[in-house]
Design a protein around this motif. Structure first.
Motif, PDB file in Angstrom:
ATOM      1  N   LYS A 153       0.693  -1.120  -0.105  1.00  0.00           N
ATOM      2  CA  LYS A 153       0.103  -0.127   0.132  1.00  0.00           C
ATOM      3  C   LYS A 153       0.692   1.175   0.254  1.00  0.00           C
ATOM      4  O   LYS A 153       1.750   1.477   0.514  1.00  0.00           O
ATOM      5  CB  LYS A 153      -0.910  -0.084   1.227  1.00  0.00           C
ATOM      6  N   PRO A 154       0.571   2.355  -0.743  1.00  0.00           N
ATOM      7  CA  PRO A 154       1.119   3.479  -0.687  1.00  0.00           C
ATOM      8  C   PRO A 154       1.107   4.267   0.656  1.00  0.00           C
ATOM      9  O   PRO A 154      -0.172   4.142   1.206  1.00  0.00           O
ATOM     10  CB  PRO A 154       0.639   4.485  -1.717  1.00  0.00           C
ATOM     11  N   THR A 155       2.144   4.961   1.053  1.00  0.00           N
ATOM     12  CA  THR A 155       2.054   5.781   2.391  1.00  0.00           C
ATOM     13  C   THR A 155       2.373   7.283   2.000  1.00  0.00           C
ATOM     14  O   THR A 155       2.218   7.995   2.917  1.00  0.00           O
ATOM     15  CB  THR A 155       2.869   5.168   3.532  1.00  0.00           C
ATOM     16  N   ILE A 156       2.776   7.323   0.786  1.00  0.00           N
ATOM     17  CA  ILE A 156       3.312   8.601   0.571  1.00  0.00           C
ATOM     18  C   ILE A 156       2.936   9.046  -0.972  1.00  0.00           C
ATOM     19  O   ILE A 156       2.905   8.191  -1.961  1.00  0.00           O
ATOM     20  CB  ILE A 156       5.153   8.486   0.407  1.00  0.00           C
ATOM     21  N   ALA A 157       2.357  10.460  -1.228  1.00  0.00           N
ATOM     22  CA  ALA A 157       2.093  10.794  -2.432  1.00  0.00           C
ATOM     23  C   ALA A 157       3.018  11.991  -2.866  1.00  0.00           C
ATOM     24  O   ALA A 157       3.493  12.701  -2.031  1.00  0.00           O
ATOM     25  CB  ALA A 157       0.636  11.362  -2.486  1.00  0.00           C
ATOM     26  N   ARG A 158       3.537  11.737  -3.970  1.00  0.00           N
ATOM     27  CA  ARG A 158       4.471  12.763  -4.433  1.00  0.00           C
ATOM     28  C   ARG A 158       3.765  13.526  -5.647  1.00  0.00           C
ATOM     29  O   ARG A 158       3.273  12.960  -6.630  1.00  0.00           O
ATOM     30  CB  ARG A 158       5.933  12.003  -4.923  1.00  0.00           C
ATOM     31  N   ILE A 159       3.729  14.909  -5.521  1.00  0.00           N
ATOM     32  CA  ILE A 159       2.710  15.806  -6.150  1.00  0.00           C
ATOM     33  C   ILE A 159       3.755  16.752  -6.845  1.00  0.00           C
ATOM     34  O   ILE A 159       4.251  17.629  -6.373  1.00  0.00           O
ATOM     35  CB  ILE A 159       1.774  16.479  -5.480  1.00  0.00           C
ATOM     36  N   TRP A 160       3.660  16.877  -8.073  1.00  0.00           N
ATOM     37  CA  TRP A 160       4.374  17.934  -9.137  1.00  0.00           C
ATOM     38  C   TRP A 160       3.197  18.593  -9.604  1.00  0.00           C
ATOM     39  O   TRP A 160       2.262  18.086 -10.459  1.00  0.00           O
ATOM     40  CB  TRP A 160       5.183  17.050 -10.095  1.00  0.00           C
ATOM     41  N   ARG A 161       3.430  19.948  -9.790  1.00  0.00           N
ATOM     42  CA  ARG A 161       2.550  20.694 -10.573  1.00  0.00           C
ATOM     43  C   ARG A 161       3.221  21.821 -11.412  1.00  0.00           C
ATOM     44  O   ARG A 161       4.418  22.185 -11.220  1.00  0.00           O
ATOM     45  CB  ARG A 161       1.487  21.773  -9.482  1.00  0.00           C
ATOM     46  N   GLY A 162       2.948  21.830 -12.384  1.00  0.00           N
ATOM     47  CA  GLY A 162       3.327  22.946 -13.727  1.00  0.00           C
ATOM     48  C   GLY A 162       2.162  23.601 -14.465  1.00  0.00           C
ATOM     49  O   GLY A 162       1.158  23.011 -14.564  1.00  0.00           O
TER      50      GLY A 162
END
Length: 108
Positions: free
Chosen positions: A4-13
């Motif tokens: 299960k994921p425990t981390i979300a990595r978010i990129w915005r442009g």
């Protein structure tokens, strides 16, 4: 056993609206596949506003160590694609890292 994921990595442009339709396939071809090879999941979002378009990529990770191995160092450092400077209105300076506190799988 499924991890299960425990981390979300978010990129915005963001791009100008007139280049968004060119940037989208470029991002899908160059930015998403490397994430798909190692992350537990990847989502790409697009929001068209009046004069600009925002792209958001969220990748899901089992832990910080896995994400750091992918980025080969600092997980909040942005690794820009070769043509990002051509398309983006400004180059994002950082990535957001969020701990996942609730996952809809927990609600079922």
């Amino acid at each position: 056993m499924v991890t299960k994921p425990t981390i979300a990595r978010i990129w915005r442009g963001r791009t100008r609206r007139d280049v968004a339709n060119s940037y989208e396939p470029y991002l899908k071809a160059e930015g998403i596949p490397p994430l798909q090879q190692v992350a537990l999941g990847v989502q790409l979002f697009r929001e068209d506003r009046e004069e600009e378009t925002w792209f958001t990529t969220i990748s899901y990770w089992p832990d910080i160590e896995a994400m750091t191995a992918f980025t080969k160092g600092d997980p909040i450092k942005v690794h820009h694609l070769d043509r990002d400077a051509e398309f983006l209105m400004e180059l994002p300076e950082r990535i957001e890292i969020h701990r996942i506190l609730v996952d809809d799988q927990d609600l079922r």
